[in-house]
Design a protein around this motif. Structure first.
Motif, PDB file in Angstrom:
ATOM      1  N   LYS A   1       0.832  -1.203   0.000  1.00 38.39           N
ATOM      2  CA  LYS A   1       0.000   0.000   0.000  1.00 38.39           C
ATOM      3  C   LYS A   1       0.867   1.255   0.000  1.00 38.39           C
ATOM      4  N   VAL A   2       0.405   2.276  -0.703  1.00 36.07           N
ATOM      5  CA  VAL A   2       1.148   3.539  -0.757  1.00 36.07           C
ATOM      6  C   VAL A   2       0.522   4.595   0.147  1.00 36.07           C
TER       7      VAL A   2
ATOM      8  N   ARG B   1     -13.733   8.937  -3.532  1.00 33.21           N
ATOM      9  CA  ARG B   1     -13.336   8.345  -4.811  1.00 33.21           C
ATOM     10  C   ARG B   1     -11.852   8.572  -5.092  1.00 33.21           C
ATOM     11  N   VAL B   2     -11.029   8.424  -4.057  1.00 34.40           N
ATOM     12  CA  VAL B   2      -9.591   8.612  -4.203  1.00 34.40           C
ATOM     13  C   VAL B   2      -8.941   7.232  -4.285  1.00 34.40           C
ATOM     14  N   ARG B   3      -8.258   7.005  -5.369  1.00 34.89           N
ATOM     15  CA  ARG B   3      -7.588   5.717  -5.546  1.00 34.89           C
ATOM     16  C   ARG B   3      -6.135   5.961  -5.943  1.00 34.89           C
ATOM     17  N   ARG B   4      -5.215   5.575  -5.073  1.00 36.25           N
ATOM     18  CA  ARG B   4      -3.800   5.794  -5.343  1.00 36.25           C
ATOM     19  C   ARG B   4      -3.088   4.536  -5.796  1.00 36.25           C
ATOM     20  N   GLY B   5      -3.819   3.425  -5.882  1.00 36.96           N
ATOM     21  CA  GLY B   5      -3.193   2.190  -6.337  1.00 36.96           C
ATOM     22  C   GLY B   5      -2.252   1.604  -5.309  1.00 36.96           C
ATOM     23  N   TRP B   6      -1.304   0.804  -5.799  1.00 32.05           N
ATOM     24  CA  TRP B   6      -0.336   0.188  -4.907  1.00 32.05           C
ATOM     25  C   TRP B   6       0.942  -0.112  -5.685  1.00 32.05           C
TER      26      TRP B   6
ATOM     27  N   GLY C   1       5.478  -3.373   8.272  1.00 32.98           N
ATOM     28  CA  GLY C   1       4.243  -2.690   7.925  1.00 32.98           C
ATOM     29  C   GLY C   1       3.809  -3.004   6.498  1.00 32.98           C
ATOM     30  N   GLU C   2       2.528  -2.813   6.232  1.00 32.18           N
ATOM     31  CA  GLU C   2       1.959  -3.151   4.933  1.00 32.18           C
ATOM     32  C   GLU C   2       2.060  -2.015   3.919  1.00 32.18           C
ATOM     33  N   GLY C   3       2.513  -0.849   4.344  1.00 38.97           N
ATOM     34  CA  GLY C   3       2.607   0.290   3.443  1.00 38.97           C
ATOM     35  C   GLY C   3       3.982   0.919   3.482  1.00 38.97           C
ATOM     36  N   VAL C   4       4.116   2.053   2.815  1.00 40.44           N
ATOM     37  CA  VAL C   4       5.367   2.811   2.792  1.00 40.44           C
ATOM     38  C   VAL C   4       5.105   4.209   3.324  1.00 40.44           C
ATOM     39  N   ARG C   5       6.161   4.820   3.883  1.00 37.55           N
ATOM     40  CA  ARG C   5       6.044   6.166   4.431  1.00 37.55           C
ATOM     41  C   ARG C   5       6.457   7.222   3.419  1.00 37.55           C
TER      42      ARG C   5
ATOM     43  N   GLY D   1      11.255   7.336  -3.798  1.00 34.06           N
ATOM     44  CA  GLY D   1      11.403   7.084  -2.375  1.00 34.06           C
ATOM     45  C   GLY D   1      10.696   5.813  -1.935  1.00 34.06           C
ATOM     46  N   MET D   2       9.530   5.547  -2.520  1.00 33.67           N
ATOM     47  CA  MET D   2       8.799   4.317  -2.191  1.00 33.67           C
ATOM     48  C   MET D   2       9.585   3.085  -2.610  1.00 33.67           C
ATOM     49  N   PHE D   3      10.139   3.115  -3.822  1.00 31.28           N
ATOM     50  CA  PHE D   3      10.897   1.974  -4.310  1.00 31.28           C
ATOM     51  C   PHE D   3      12.130   1.742  -3.438  1.00 31.28           C
ATOM     52  N   CYS D   4      12.818   2.827  -3.054  1.00 31.90           N
ATOM     53  CA  CYS D   4      13.998   2.699  -2.199  1.00 31.90           C
ATOM     54  C   CYS D   4      13.631   2.146  -0.828  1.00 31.90           C
ATOM     55  N   GLU D   5      12.515   2.595  -0.290  1.00 36.15           N
ATOM     56  CA  GLU D   5      12.104   2.121   1.035  1.00 36.15           C
ATOM     57  C   GLU D   5      11.819   0.626   1.023  1.00 36.15           C
TER      58      GLU D   5
END
Length: 312
Positions: free
Chosen positions: A134-135, A147-152, A282-286, A292-296
């Motif tokens: 999760k992002v 109706r906010v969808r940010r995907g994953w 955790g199931e998501g990223v900060r 930054g998400m990919f690096c985390e």
């Protein structure tokens, strides 16, 4: 319906609980693994040898340790500065790093996989799969209302089923299919196994039932443990090796005996790996940016590999 009638007899738990408990306890030692302090000056001298401009003040192992603290404890960078500041009061000569320096150095870390090949078996059996990360931590109600969808993000991996070490890693967005990442992952595995630990078999679910993937395994002389479709053709339609695997499955009388011979049941190990990574980190990223998400995620998988090597 009673559980026994549906699932049969429960799986016998034969683990040695004293060993299992000790492995879990040893994980806690990782948080204060300060071995780099004894080599602080030597490490800095090697890093600054021939360097032009401002010299490094903090060795690379210290930054890597702080990156693990960042992902293990999910600690923001400003809190990390306070963490180091308090730690310095107990360790004479320990230099405090500000949060800006920690952020910049951690972003520049070498995030290639950290693998301990000495723990691998002679013939390595690997399992391939992917999972979603999760992002955002926004709840389902907010997403439904506004109706906010940010995907994953998708984490594609290949693991050694014996040691649970991740041997291949790719991070993509949700639009990338699993089979497209199979060959790039397979190319990474020999780099981490070495010649002394050749790959014997690859296990994968029906998402990897593609002719080109069977051909890639045949070229590398690796046995396939990929689940094919029930009505798959027994003649070559682009991959003679896939057709041979289908005929072998039919000759054995179907899926059950084929799964036992190919040890396909060990594919569940990668599902367990994904579950462990999400429960620990955790199931998501900060992070908020794509990079930054990919690096985390890469930092989390690296930390998980280090943890598996410690408790092996």
């Amino acid at each position: 319906m009673p559980q026994k009638e549906r699932w049969g007899h429960p799986y016998p738990d034969t683990r040695d609980w004293s060993i299992y408990n000790e492995r879990l306890v040893r994980r806690g030692e990782f948080y204060l693994s300060l071995d780099f302090l004894a080599q602080w000056d030597d490490l800095l001298a090697r890093m600054n040898a021939g360097k032009r401009g401002r010299p490094f003040q903090y060795p690379e192992p210290f930054i890597a340790w702080m990156a693990c603290i960042h992902v293990f404890l999910q600690m923001p960078y400003r809190q990390m500065e306070g963490f180091v500041r308090k730690l310095a009061t107990f360790i004479p000569g320990f230099t405090v790093a500000d949060y800006t320096t920690l952020f910049r150095r951690i972003q520049r870390l070498d995030l290639s996989l950290t693998v301990t090949p000495e723990l691998l078996a002679g013939d390595v059996i690997i399992a391939a799969d992917s999972t979603g990360i999760k992002v955002t931590n926004r709840g389902e109600w907010l997403r439904e209302k506004w109706r906010v969808r940010r995907g994953w993000i998708k984490l594609h991996a290949m693991i050694d089923v014996e040691t649970n070490q991740v041997l291949g890693l790719e991070v993509t967005d949700e639009s990338v299919q699993d089979d497209r990442m199979f060959v790039p992952l397979l190319d990474q595995v020999p780099q981490h196994c070495g010649e002394e630990h050749p790959v014997f078999r690859v296990l994968g679910d029906g998402a990897y039932d593609r002719n080109e993937l069977f051909n890639a395994l045949e070229q590398r002389k690796i046995l396939a443990g990929i689940k094919t479709r029930v009505d798959a053709a027994t003649h070559s339609t682009g991959s003679p090796y896939r057709a041979e695997c289908v005929r072998d499955r039919n000759r054995l009388g179907g899926y059950r005996l084929w799964a036992w011979i190919t040890t396909y049941g060990m594919r569940w190990k990668i599902e367990g790996n994904f579950s462990s990574i999400k429960r620990i980190f955790g199931e998501g990223v900060r992070a908020t940016s794509r990079e930054g998400m990919f690096c985390e995620i890469r930092m989390k998988v690296n930390a998980y590999n280090v943890l598996m090597a410690m408790v092996a």
